[in-house]
Motif scaffolding. Structure first.
Motif, PDB file in Angstrom:
ATOM      1  N   LEU A 153       0.933  -1.270   0.071  1.00  0.00           N
ATOM      2  CA  LEU A 153       0.015  -0.153  -0.023  1.00  0.00           C
ATOM      3  C   LEU A 153       0.878   1.286  -0.073  1.00  0.00           C
ATOM      4  O   LEU A 153       0.341   2.197  -0.475  1.00  0.00           O
ATOM      5  N   GLY A 154       2.050   1.143   0.232  1.00  0.00           N
ATOM      6  CA  GLY A 154       2.802   2.165   0.613  1.00  0.00           C
ATOM      7  C   GLY A 154       3.916   2.245   1.830  1.00  0.00           C
ATOM      8  O   GLY A 154       3.890   1.310   2.442  1.00  0.00           O
ATOM      9  N   THR A 155       4.431   3.114   2.218  1.00  0.00           N
ATOM     10  CA  THR A 155       5.425   3.463   3.050  1.00  0.00           C
ATOM     11  C   THR A 155       4.825   4.397   4.362  1.00  0.00           C
ATOM     12  O   THR A 155       4.448   5.307   3.896  1.00  0.00           O
ATOM     13  N   ALA A 202       2.768   7.035   2.545  1.00  0.00           N
ATOM     14  CA  ALA A 202       3.694   7.880   1.614  1.00  0.00           C
ATOM     15  C   ALA A 202       3.995   7.093   0.253  1.00  0.00           C
ATOM     16  O   ALA A 202       4.097   5.723   0.563  1.00  0.00           O
ATOM     17  N   ASN A 203       3.921   7.623  -0.803  1.00  0.00           N
ATOM     18  CA  ASN A 203       4.474   6.972  -2.049  1.00  0.00           C
ATOM     19  C   ASN A 203       6.085   7.592  -2.088  1.00  0.00           C
ATOM     20  O   ASN A 203       6.130   8.910  -2.557  1.00  0.00           O
ATOM     21  N   LEU A 256      -0.880   9.113   0.133  1.00  0.00           N
ATOM     22  CA  LEU A 256      -1.840   8.278  -0.425  1.00  0.00           C
ATOM     23  C   LEU A 256      -2.718   7.879   0.766  1.00  0.00           C
ATOM     24  O   LEU A 256      -2.397   7.405   1.884  1.00  0.00           O
ATOM     25  N   VAL A 257      -3.942   8.446   0.507  1.00  0.00           N
ATOM     26  CA  VAL A 257      -5.075   8.080   1.609  1.00  0.00           C
ATOM     27  C   VAL A 257      -5.864   7.078   1.243  1.00  0.00           C
ATOM     28  O   VAL A 257      -6.603   7.065   0.222  1.00  0.00           O
ATOM     29  N   TRP A 258      -5.566   5.770   1.896  1.00  0.00           N
ATOM     30  CA  TRP A 258      -6.341   4.564   1.487  1.00  0.00           C
ATOM     31  C   TRP A 258      -7.745   4.361   2.101  1.00  0.00           C
ATOM     32  O   TRP A 258      -7.970   4.550   3.485  1.00  0.00           O
ATOM     33  N   GLY A 273       7.609  17.650   3.128  1.00  0.00           N
ATOM     34  CA  GLY A 273       8.550  16.368   3.024  1.00  0.00           C
ATOM     35  C   GLY A 273       8.111  15.116   3.707  1.00  0.00           C
ATOM     36  O   GLY A 273       8.309  13.909   3.547  1.00  0.00           O
ATOM     37  N   MET A 274       7.177  15.465   4.872  1.00  0.00           N
ATOM     38  CA  MET A 274       6.738  14.334   5.439  1.00  0.00           C
ATOM     39  C   MET A 274       5.339  14.682   6.138  1.00  0.00           C
ATOM     40  O   MET A 274       5.150  15.679   6.584  1.00  0.00           O
TER      41      MET A 274
END
Length: 520
Positions: free
Chosen positions: A381-383, A403-404, A411-413, A429-430
């Protein structure tokens, strides 16, 4: 002396309006802090502001019910408590000396019911009973442990207490404290099961209804170790069971937790045995004290099996698995484990540090987050940005923000739907915080001028852009936001605002103030 509100009540009904639904709901109050004058304020989203305390350093606030709270004031090595309402701060009378010897004392509160709370302090291991109805604080026995519960009729609390220093034969005492009379009585004294124990490790867990607690004892008998459990009822009666005993034990861990229904405890043991062998067991303790074994595993190849615990569930998997891997889930509602097989040939299970159950499968996480569906598909799904998975996972396990790392996007799942609901570039940045509210959630970035808010009502994100990131305090019924704008900002003075995303208008509610951190 009572500190009454002296601020004028400002009603901004013309600006915001009042719906019929809002009229039927009690007005919600929030608390804020004005550092320049050391003032504690209560305010509403329609602009009412009341001064509660001034000139006193408020150290911590615990939220209560019906717009009440408990405030802790720590000043000149003396502490005091106040009952907060929307209009006044009422001193809570204490029948004991409230001086402290150092400033690093910590206060942890545990709510017992709507009227009573227990405050645990790190200094001298004190236990303070606060009665909000009587506006009184009482010092309880300093030997109380943290395992305190309230009776079903809310007339008594009962707790474990350590034995006297010269009593080497007693493991613990169960005491009852009457809230109506203040009287205490000894309900049960538990003798130590062994006189030759090298060491003992005791833990306890309450059930949600507060009428039972389970205590488990790991006794090191050198070289063997033994697990015993006691189910303690509110009348002091107990049910004792020996779970198992291992020989040649090098290390031993036991954890238990009550399910949400309060009728079972789920327990697991993890033993490091001689010969580089590791043994696991999982069992259930029922409300009547009977034991139900779910799983026993052992392996001579070292640290092979891993058992993770999250949300009242246990997850067991082979962390050195290279093919035909699987995760066994033991949900609290299930009587049998659920097996999640993995189709891929190689899965680095030793990286898995967190497991959560979602509607569509298991969420496996360390730095990378993957969804293991019921058909065995493992989908990345991402990091995760930092820290722990739970920081961006909603409590209902429907939403997670990841995050991608390839293109610096968030990324909002939507985990229920198995899709990315939306994504957007990260400017700072984060992501540093994801806060969930009743009507949506807010995503805050580090050193960024944008904050993203997702509304459940419209199922669309709203971007707040300014000189610096805005901290969302709440999402209101009309989909406007309460915002804490306490950084230096060229566009606005510091304070708490109501923001309308449709008109892009900021309305100042509390000048020169910011949200005060509080506990639930």
């Amino acid at each position: 002396m009572r500190y009454r509100a002296i601020g004028a009540v400002i009603a901004l009904f013309v600006l915001f309006g009042v719906s019929k639904a809002a009229e039927s709901q009690p007005q919600k109050w929030y608390w804020a802090w004005r550092e320049s004058s050391q003032t504690l304020l209560a305010y509403t989203a329609d602009g009412q502001v009341n001064k509660l305390l001034q000139g006193l350093p408020v150290n911590q606030i615990w939220l209560g019910e019906d717009n009440t709270a408990i405030a802790l004031v720590l000043d000149d090595k003396q502490y005091s408590f106040y009952k907060l309402t929307s209009t006044e701060a009422i001193p809570i009378k204490a029948n004991f000396d409230t001086k402290v010897n150092h400033y690093d004392i910590q206060f942890i509160i545990r709510k017992l019911d709507a009227s009573h709370s227990i405050v645990f302090t790190t200094e001298s291991d004190k236990r303070i009973l606060i009665d909000l109805d009587k506006e009184q604080a009482q010092l309880l026995d300093h030997k109380l442990t943290a395992y305190t519960s309230v009776s079903l009729d809310h007339q008594a609390i009962w707790f474990l207490a350590d034995p006297d220093k010269d009593d080497s034969h007693t493991l613990w005492n169960v005491w009852e404290h009457r809230l109506d009379t203040g009287e205490e009585r000894l309900l049960h004294k538990q003798e130590k099961p062994f006189s030759n124990a090298k060491s003992e490790s005791l833990k306890c867990e309450l059930n949600p209804s507060g009428d039972q607690q389970l205590c488990w004892l790991v006794t090191d008998l050198n070289p063997s170790a033994r697990i015993d459990t006691w189910l303690i009822n509110s009348d002091g009666t107990t049910v004792h069971k020996q779970i198992n005993q291992f020989s040649d034990v090098e290390d031993f861990i036991v954890d238990c937790v009550s399910n949400k229904l309060g009728n079972q405890w789920l327990c697991r043991s993890d033993a490091s045995l001689a010969g580089n062998t590791r043994g696991f067991s999982i069992w259930i303790v029922n409300r009547d004290g009977t034991i139900q074994s779910l799983l026993e595993k052992s392996d001579s190849r070292g640290y092979r099996w891993n058992v993770l615990f999250a949300d009242d569930n246990f997850f067991v998997f082979d962390e050195l698995c290279k093919s035909q891997c699987a995760v066994e889930a033991y949900p609290e509602e299930a009587t049998e484990p659920i097996l999640y097989s993995i189709k891929q040939e190689y899965v680095p299970m030793y990286h898995v540090a967190e497991v959560n159950i979602t509607k569509n499968g298991l969420l496996l996480s360390n730095n990378d987050v993957s969804l293991l569906t019921k058909d065995g598909t493992l989908k990345n799904l991402g990091t995760y940005y930092c820290c722990e998975l739970v920081n961006s996972l909603s409590s209902d396990h429907k939403w997670i923000v990841l995050a991608n790392p390839k293109d610096f996007k968030a990324l909002v799942w939507n985990l229920d739907q198995g899709r990315v609901e939306f994504e957007y570039p990260i400017l700072g940045g984060m992501v540093t915080a994801v806060e969930y509210f009743e009507r949506g959630f807010a995503i805050t970035e580090l050193y960024s001028p944008q904050t993203m808010v997702y509304l459940y009502s419209t199922q669309k994100p709203v971007k707040i852009v300014g000189d610096v990131a805005a901290f969302v305090i709440d999402i209101l019924p009309d989909d406007t936001f309460l915002i804490d704008d306490h950084f230096d900002n060229d566009a606005r003075d510091q304070g708490i605002y109501r923001f309308d995303p449709i008109t892009d208008k900021y309305t100042l509610l509390v000048a020169d103030a910011h949200k005060i951190n509080y506990s639930y």
